[in-house]
Design an enzyme around this catalytic site. Structure first.
Site, PDB file in Angstrom:
ATOM      1  N   SER A  94      56.048  22.714   3.872  1.00  9.52           N
ATOM      2  CA  SER A  94      55.954  24.174   3.776  1.00  9.52           C
ATOM      3  C   SER A  94      57.277  24.916   3.845  1.00  9.52           C
ATOM      4  CB  SER A  94      55.008  24.700   4.857  1.00  9.52           C
ATOM      5  OG  SER A  94      55.400  24.231   6.137  1.00  9.52           O
ATOM      6  N   ASP A 101      55.461  31.473  14.570  1.00 12.83           N
ATOM      7  CA  ASP A 101      54.741  30.217  14.807  1.00 12.83           C
ATOM      8  C   ASP A 101      55.668  29.096  15.266  1.00 12.83           C
ATOM      9  OD1 ASP A 101      56.104  29.494  12.515  1.00 12.83           O
ATOM     10  OD2 ASP A 101      54.312  29.204  11.285  1.00 12.83           O
ATOM     11  N   HIS A 161      58.077  27.607  11.120  1.00  9.33           N
ATOM     12  CA  HIS A 161      58.707  28.056   9.876  1.00  9.33           C
ATOM     13  C   HIS A 161      59.866  28.999  10.194  1.00  9.33           C
ATOM     14  CE1 HIS A 161      54.482  27.035   8.760  1.00  9.33           C
ATOM     15  NE2 HIS A 161      55.128  26.385   7.791  1.00  9.33           N
TER      16      HIS A 161
END
Length: 558
Positions: free
Chosen positions: A36, A252, A255
């Site tokens: 990601s 979070d 990231h």
């Protein structure tokens, strides 16, 4: 007659087609893959969509009808760069930084294939199907966009890119889903080696850049994985780890924020710019300060010079002696050439450069790039004695003395022989001398001591045989008038660096223009090959003394 016409028509069409698909060496392509953080997890902000240089291109890996982008086609790299709905990624600012700091004739292309949440196993072409059996449905949807195999799509797009440009590097950001997996470096190696094989790439020319997960200074949830990522160069020698320290994390803690991606992408680019040999204090004036990756690797598509061994009668020694001679690609016996005399170290002979430094490959590649003035390179045996082999006690007094005695052999025997055998210029302005270690000391001693014979002088990691500065340059003003170029280089961790520093300090104090080039390294061919690459490009050309201070990697010349 019709068959002849048909033949010529087919031939012309063939060459037109070939030209249409010919590689542009100035179109640099980078493959990026991972999970990601390579996909891009931050919202794309207004500043990320403006002022994107058209030289920065993305090869679309999936079709996006809403943005009118078709898979397999190039577009200006306005985000998103991965898939239709992904966010800002480090690749965005990798490309922006590259185009801002490289010469204007160089274009940057990226291919971004990434799947959020995936393990590195997804890119293992032989085992990805087993991994997919355990993948959640939401991940399978992303994989489906790559026709069921992200690796295959990456290779498919890369082969399209190779029709237009040259793949220069691989960018990886992955590891969060493999946190704690000590086999991760070996798994990455499988993917990297498959890419090299499937795309016919040379790992010594195509490095792998791998970034850290969110750093511990940001309380990154997977920060412990960075210790494993740090070991990657032990498994893949042509890999480099990009620090994420200080790159701002998202809430979070997995990231990065948009600002974090911008900084991380910039760091990937800065490392790649360095690997390409550039240093840029001014983005409008990129400057090569070191050899790029692959500079010493054989390229079968590049015209090759010729290496031959010659024998000459040495009246100084009283025997027949040997030297190795390199003549450039396209050598013409009817053309006059300048000459570089390239000397070896205390444990070498006329073959040392050839065996350890690959000078013929370095020079062939420079000729192919249009960066070198055609010249003949003579690599003699600098130990002027009847038994001139590098055997026995190489530090024996008579063998050490033979390096001093070589000055007479060089001036009275070898140079006249070369000038008789080859069509070369015979004036000082077309004669250079350089060497490594003991040969570096010889080059400074013989060159500066015979400015009526040499105008171009280079000492690479010069040994203690280098004369004391006042003896080496007794008349700085006269030396200044006669020199075209004086190059002094050394590794910053070389135990012999004091010889180079002492000479530099004296020259600096007495205002004698010279290049003092210090690079990370020790007393070995890694440093000497780079010195040859840099020094040879400056020979037998107009000299710009104002650029001398730029020629150091470590950022200081005093």
């Amino acid at each position: 007659m019709k068959s002849i016409i048909r033949f010529f028509v087919v031939t012309i069409l063939f060459f037109i087609a070939q030209k249409g698909h010919s590689q542009d060496p100035n179109f640099h392509v980078y493959l990026s893959f991972g999970q990601s953080n390579m996909e891009g997890a931050a919202p794309i902000e207004a500043e990320d969509k403006i002022n994107v240089d058209p030289r920065f291109q993305v090869l679309q890996a999936v079709s996006c009808p809403d943005s009118e982008r078709e898979m397999g086609k190039w577009y200006t790299a306005i985000p998103p760069l991965c898939r239709c709905k992904t966010g800002l990624t480090l690749t965005d600012y990798f490309g922006r930084t590259m185009t801002a700091n490289l010469p204007k004739n160089i274009k940057i292309g990226v291919i971004n294939v990434a799947v959020g949440g995936c393990k590195i196993e997804l890119f293992d072409k032989d085992n990805f199907e087993n991994y997919m059996k355990t993948a959640p449905d939401w991940m399978l949807g992303m994989i489906k966009e790559y026709n069921g195999s992200p690796y295959a799509r990456l290779v498919e797009m890369a082969k399209i890119a190779q029709k237009k440009g040259v793949i220069k590097g691989i960018l990886l950001h992955q590891g969060e889903s493999n946190t704690g997996d000590t086999l991760w470096p070996k798994k990455v190696k499988i993917v990297y080696e498959n890419l090299m094989k499937d795309l016919n790439l040379d790992p010594k020319k195509v490095p792998l850049l791998s970034g850290e997960t969110v750093n511990e200074d940001q309380n990154g949830k997977c920060a412990s994985m960075n210790k494993i990522i740090a070991t990657l160069p032990q498994t893949i020698p042509t890999s480099y780890v990009i620090s994420s320290k200080g790159c701002i994390a998202a809430s979070d803690l997995l990231h990065f924020t948009a600002a974090g991606y911008r900084e991380l992408g910039k760091r990937y680019a800065e490392k790649m710019i360095s690997l390409l040999g550039y240093k840029s204090d001014n983005p409008n004036e990129p400057f090569i300060v070191q050899a790029p990756v692959g500079f010493d690797q054989l390229d079968t598509a590049v015209p090759a010079g010729k290496i031959e061994t010659v024998s000459y009668d040495s009246k100084t020694v009283g025997t027949v002696r040997k030297a190795t001679v390199y003549t450039p690609p396209g050598f013409n016996k009817n053309t006059n050439y300048p000459v570089l005399y390239l000397l070896h170290g205390i444990g070498g002979d006329e073959k040392e450069w050839l065996n350890g430094g690959s000078p013929q490959i370095i020079l062939d590649n420079l000729y192919a790039a249009g960066k070198l003035q055609p010249m003949i390179v003579v690599m003699p045996n600098g130990r002027a004695m009847k038994d001139d082999s590098a055997s026995g006690n190489i530090m024996a007094p008579d063998k050490v003395q033979a390096f001093t005695d070589f000055e007479k052999d060089l001036l009275k025997d070898l140079i006249p022989f070369i000038e008789k055998k080859y069509n070369v210029f015979k004036d000082r302005e077309h004669r250079a001398i350089a060497g490594l270690s003991m040969g570096g000391g010889q080059s400074l001693n013989f060159g500066l001591g015979n400015l009526d014979k040499f105008a171009w002088i280079g000492g690479f990691s010069s040994a203690p045989n280098t004369k004391k500065t006042e003896e080496l340059v007794p008349n700085p003003q006269e030396t200044k008038k006669k020199l075209k170029l004086l190059w002094i280089s050394c590794g910053d961790n070389d135990w012999l660096i004091e010889n180079s520093k002492r000479t530099h300090d004296y020259l600096f104090k007495n205002n004698v223009p010279h290049i003092y080039y210090i690079e990370p390294g020790v007393h070995d061919f890694k440093v000497w090959k780079n010195s040859l690459y840099m020094f040879s490009q400056l020979l037998f050309k107009p000299v710009d003394e104002s650029s001398f201070a730029k020629y150091t990697i470590l950022g200081t010349t005093d």
